[in-house]
Write an enzyme that holds these catalytic residues in place. Structure first.
Site, mmCIF file in Angstrom:
data_model
loop_
_atom_site.group_PDB
_atom_site.id
_atom_site.type_symbol
_atom_site.label_atom_id
_atom_site.label_comp_id
_atom_site.label_asym_id
_atom_site.label_seq_id
_atom_site.Cartn_x
_atom_site.Cartn_y
_atom_site.Cartn_z
ATOM 1 N NE ARG A 328 -3.698 2.413 0.206
ATOM 2 C CZ ARG A 328 -3.414 3.663 -0.120
ATOM 3 N NH1 ARG A 328 -2.179 3.952 -0.544
ATOM 4 N NH2 ARG A 328 -4.299 4.618 -0.035
ATOM 5 C CD GLU A 329 2.943 3.723 3.658
ATOM 6 O OE1 GLU A 329 2.380 4.467 2.844
ATOM 7 O OE2 GLU A 329 3.302 4.107 4.781
#
Length: 486
Positions: A328-329
């Site tokens: 997600r990052e």
């Protein structure tokens, strides 16, 4: 509390009388292509007495009922509801789960006096109400016709798919629905199959083995996270209620306790929290998100998998959660750098890197363990009384936006008579932190509260996908354990 995990094969045979309906749970044969069906008369057997030392719940395996999660622990919303009911409303009894092979065996098991309650994701239908009584419903769902968008085009109506293969599990409300539809469309051919379930049939549609199936909307939303080629062709009929079933000759005291239980958990937010825990994130990702994630899970994740597992060994956090956070990052791009200056696989800020002793944020060997330890730090900041997995969800939100704003959202939840210890409620107030009506009254002021909600819900979805396809890894540090999302 004793838990029994046995498979019982139920056979239920009574005098038959002709009808076009198939009584749910009392099938003796699958519907063939001419769809000859029968309806059976039913005898109510004596129920297990409540003066015994246990309550028996009949259910079946499935992601919406009862299963073993990646930590080899029992899970499922029906399992959680049943154990909570006994704990709160019948603590004098032990709980036993009677696991049958399929949903078609659930109601016969009740009628044969082998169980007190059916907690099996049963839809309330007219035909089922002829056989059993239902408690107050706890969920609503919509039947949906599902197809593979790579192999078929979206059907305009049911008349356009009469030459396609359609199958549903025997003994389900889907079979009832198709029976009703076939009265007006006799050319429609379908099968009701033994020894299968909706999840398996959705697998078959996704893999091109079956053209169409019908499934409940909440299960479809979950399965679309694993198979982005599953699409909804159309909704069938009106939404249905899901509820526990009891024999008609049940002890009225038990029925009263069950209904009081569902009233209470609906009022105090417990039910909302449970539904969010199992289904709240299921619609967060779109088809493109899932397709890209699955592709990189096969091509790029193996390069860093050992680092996530090593981080689990030192922190106790499931490596699949860490991998989901990293994706997600940074999408597992170790050179990723944002316009605001966060960098690396875990997208650490410069101040966080300094705090965690990282000298090179682009070095995965430093970034991954530092990110894991920082998540632990956030978990330790969240009040210990908050149960898992809500505590971890709030910690992840704090990882994204800072704990101060999460605490503001909890304060606001309390003001609005929501539960500040429930992620399902706190995520509602986080998105209010950009509204001056609210943030001007809070200690830490304005925040873009929608971002951490999207962040956490996306991570929950990515973790769920990894848990389906990637095996768990034993931790050497058992100081604490993060609950899995499903």
């Amino acid at each position: 509390m004793r838990i029994y995990n046995k498979t019982y094969a139920s056979q239920f045979s009574h005098l038959m009388r002709l009808s076009f309906f198939v009584i749910v749970g009392v099938f003796v044969a699958a519907c063939d292509t001419s769809n000859d069906q029968s309806k059976q008369s039913v005898k109510q057997h004596k129920q297990p007495a409540l003066n015994s030392n246990e309550l028996v719940f009949v259910t079946h395996n499935g992601p919406a009922t009862y299963y073993l999660n990646g930590d080899n622990e029992y899970a499922g919303i029906e399992y959680d509801l049943a154990t909570l009911f006994v704990k709160k409303y019948a603590p004098e009894y032990q709980i036993r789960f009677l696991l049958v092979n399929s949903i078609s065996e659930v109601i016969p098991t009740l009628l044969k006096g082998q169980a007190n309650i059916a907690a099996a994701n049963l839809s309330v239908t007219h035909l089922r109400k002829e056989l059993v009584q239902f408690a107050k419903p706890y969920q609503e769902t919509q039947q949906q016709l599902i197809y593979n968008n790579e192999n078929n085009t979206k059907p305009r109506n049911l008349a356009t798919i009469v030459d396609k293969s359609i199958a549903v599990p025997i003994g389900t409300s889907f079979a009832e629905r198709l029976s009703e539809i076939q009265k007006d469309q006799p050319q429609l051919k379908w099968q009701a199959l033994h020894q299968t379930n909706s999840e398996l049939l959705l697998d078959q549609v996704a893999n091109g083995v079956l053209d169409f199936t019908i499934a409940d909307s909440h299960l479809v939303a979950m399965m679309q996270n694993y198979y982005p080629n599953l699409s909804v062709g159309m909704s069938l009929g009106k939404p249905e209620k899901i509820a526990w079933a009891l024999p008609k000759n049940s002890d009225p005291k038990l029925v009263k306790k069950v209904n009081k239980f569902f009233d209470k958990i609906r009022q105090d937010g417990t039910l909302r929290n449970l539904l969010d825990r199992y289904y709240g994130n299921s619609k967060r990702l779109n088809t493109q998100d899932i397709t890209a994630f699955l592709k990189l899970s096969n091509s790029l994740l193996p390069k860093y998998e050992h680092l996530f597992k090593q981080a689990q060994e030192t922190t106790g956090i499931d490596w699949r959660l860490l991998a989901a956070v990293s994706y997600r990052e940074s999408h597992w791009d170790t050179f990723s750098t944002s316009p605001t200056g966060v960098r690396g696989l875990m997208m650490l800020t410069e101040s966080t890197a300094d705090l965690m002793g990282v000298t090179d944020r682009l070095d995965p060997k430093q970034s991954v363990p530092a990110g894991a330890k920082y998540i632990v730090k956030m978990i330790d900041t969240v009040p210990e009384r908050i149960p898992e997995p809500d505590r971890t969800y709030m910690a992840l939100a704090a990882y994204n936006i800072g704990y101060a704003h999460v605490e503001d959202a909890r304060v606001l939840a309390n003001r609005l008579n929501l539960n500040p210890d429930s992620w399902a409620d706190v995520k509602k107030t986080l998105v209010m932190l950009n509204d001056p009506e609210y943030y001007t009254t809070l200690k830490y002021g304005y925040a873009s509260g929608g971002a951490p909600v999207i962040f956490v819900e996306s991570i929950r979805s990515y973790q769920r996908i990894l848990e389906r396809y990637q095996p768990s890894h034993p931790s050497t540090n058992n100081s604490f354990k993060i609950a899995q999302t499903d």
